[in-house]
Design an enzyme around this catalytic site. Structure first.
Site, mmCIF file in Angstrom:
data_model
loop_
_atom_site.group_PDB
_atom_site.id
_atom_site.type_symbol
_atom_site.label_atom_id
_atom_site.label_comp_id
_atom_site.label_asym_id
_atom_site.label_seq_id
_atom_site.Cartn_x
_atom_site.Cartn_y
_atom_site.Cartn_z
ATOM 1 N N SER A 1 40.081 46.810 34.917
ATOM 2 C CA SER A 1 39.274 45.850 34.168
ATOM 3 C C SER A 1 39.220 46.251 32.682
ATOM 4 C CB SER A 1 37.884 45.776 34.811
ATOM 5 O OG SER A 1 37.152 44.703 34.291
ATOM 6 N N HIS B 1 39.303 39.708 41.048
ATOM 7 C CA HIS B 1 39.168 40.837 40.132
ATOM 8 C C HIS B 1 38.838 42.140 40.866
ATOM 9 C CE1 HIS B 1 38.798 42.227 36.014
ATOM 10 N NE2 HIS B 1 37.646 42.809 36.278
ATOM 11 N N ASP C 1 41.790 36.069 40.084
ATOM 12 C CA ASP C 1 40.981 36.706 39.037
ATOM 13 C C ASP C 1 40.576 35.655 38.004
ATOM 14 O OD1 ASP C 1 39.919 38.338 36.973
ATOM 15 O OD2 ASP C 1 41.360 39.934 37.403
#
Ligand SMILES: *[C@@H]1O[C@H](CO)[C@@H](O)[C@H](O)[C@H]1NC(C)=O
Ligand SMILES: *[C@@H]1O[C@H](CO)[C@@H](O)[C@H](O)[C@H]1NC(C)=O
Length: 377
Positions: free
Chosen positions: A209, A344, A313
């Protein structure tokens, strides 16, 4: 007389109770200013108060992921875990596979891990990371994984986390040179074993991330400094961006169409980045904009990159755009999309990895892709 004694002890008891009460009230007063108000709340993960204090929270349901896993020196699954103070103003968590150092003539690559959390929350010691990275250390055949305790925003906005990532590389340089200063604070045997097993010319950055953005940003910093030999003998051989947090002010189609999850909502993207980016910088800057990030490194030597993207995502589209923009800037980027209903950082959701066959399969493939990338560079 017995009555006097009773009165005296009762009196003593009251005095003691009063003292304890006073103490309790004093501590409570010191901890919370009754006048403070919440000025910012980021999706149940973080609260900023008017007096400048910051409170980090765990939203309901996320507790198993934010549970702290203490370090351990007795191997579990063939790996030991050590929290180390580096002497460069940053602490690191070292995942050390027992197998490292078994064959002294075959040195192994090193991974430097940069955690996610939108630059604002999360720790390397969370079960979220531990349950993926500890087994990974054993599986990849590396000398170790060095996970950096990144300084958190809004107390420490960017570029603080970039500086910390770079500091971890300076510590690796110290370990490569040996010397007693790097073997301090009770971890000498572990660090020494790691140092003897490591091939410092094959250091890979890996980040989840917002940690994926940091892979780009720390690699750019190192690329700028490799010429004068600051990091010698440490060399970046590659970077692995797992679902990086690239985004623009104008929301992409995937942000509008893909469903939010516990680990990423549109609100988290907006609020955490607003608190994490330098003051006066919005998403259309070199830290998060795919195009501006690529433009900023046009004249910098970047290592080959592996970009992992998940089909569902929220940031799927800007992540792919980052890959294209980097290629356009002449950089080596390999983009791999995990297909199907995976979102994600799905690979960090250890419950889903255990219980859902698709998540398990995609996670296995993701690990295999990382392994092949490292073996090839
Ligand atoms: C809270 O506000 C009142 C009124 O403005 C003020 O008198 C008091 O000192 C404040 N208390 C603290 C702990 O700041
Ligand atoms: C997962 O992988 C196994 C073994 O390759 C396969 O049999 C199964 O169909 C896959 N399941 C899903 C949902 O992808």
């Amino acid at each position: 007389m017995p009555e006097m004694g009773f009165q005296r002890s009762w009196g003593t008891f009251l005095v003691v109770v009063a003292a304890i009460m006073a103490r309790l009230v004093a501590t409570t007063m010191a901890q919370t200013n009754p006048n403070r108000t919440v000025v910012e709340e980021a999706a149940g993960w973080l609260r900023v108060y008017s007096d400048g204090t910051v409170e980090r929270l765990t939203p309901p349901g996320a507790e198993p992921f934010t549970a702290i896993v203490p370090p351990y020196a007795e191997p579990r699954g063939g790996v030991t875990v050590h929290d180390i103070t580096t002497g460069h103003g940053v602490d690191v968590r070292l995942y050390l596979p027992e197998a490292a150092g078994e064959s002294p003539h075959r040195r192994r690559p090193v991974l430097v891990h940069l955690h996610g959390g939108g630059f604002c929350v999360s720790r390397p010691s969370w079960a979220l990371y531990h349950n993926f990275y500890a087994p990974l250390a054993a599986e990849l055949g590396v000398a170790g994984i060095v996970s950096v305790y990144l300084p958190l925003a809004p107390e420490h906005r960017l570029p603080a986390a970039i500086d910390a990532g770079h500091a971890a590389l300076l510590w690796l340089r110290d370990v490569a040179h040996g010397g007693s200063n790097v073997y301090g604070d009770g971890h000498s045997a572990a660090v020494e074993r790691f140092g003897h097993a490591a091939d410092f010319s094959r250091v890979f950055l890996i980040g989840d991330s917002s940690g994926g953005n940091l892979v780009h940003l720390v690699a750019a910093r190192a690329g700028d400094e490799e010429k004068p030999g600051v990091l010698h003998p440490v060399k970046l051989a590659g970077g692995v961006l797992l679902h990086p947090g690239f985004a623009r002010e104008q929301k992409s189609r995937s942000e509008l169409e893909n469903p939010p999850s516990m680990f990423l909502t549109p609100e988290m993207i907006d609020k955490l980045l607003a608190l994490g980016l330098p003051m006066g910088v919005n998403k259309d800057g070199p830290y998060t904009s795919p195009e501006l990030a690529a433009m900023a490194v046009a004249h910098v030597r970047m290592p080959p990159l592996l970009l992992m993207v998940a089909e569902k995502d929220l940031l799927h589209d800007p992540q792919l755009d980052y890959g294209k923009a980097m290629e356009h800037a002449g950089k080596k980027v390999e983009t791999v999309v995990s297909r199907g209903d995976v979102a994600h950082i799905f690979y960090l959701n250890f419950f889903a990895v255990q219980s859902d066959q698709l998540t398990a399969n995609r996670t296995k493939e993701l690990v295999h892709t990382i392994k092949c990338f490292i073996d090839r560079h």
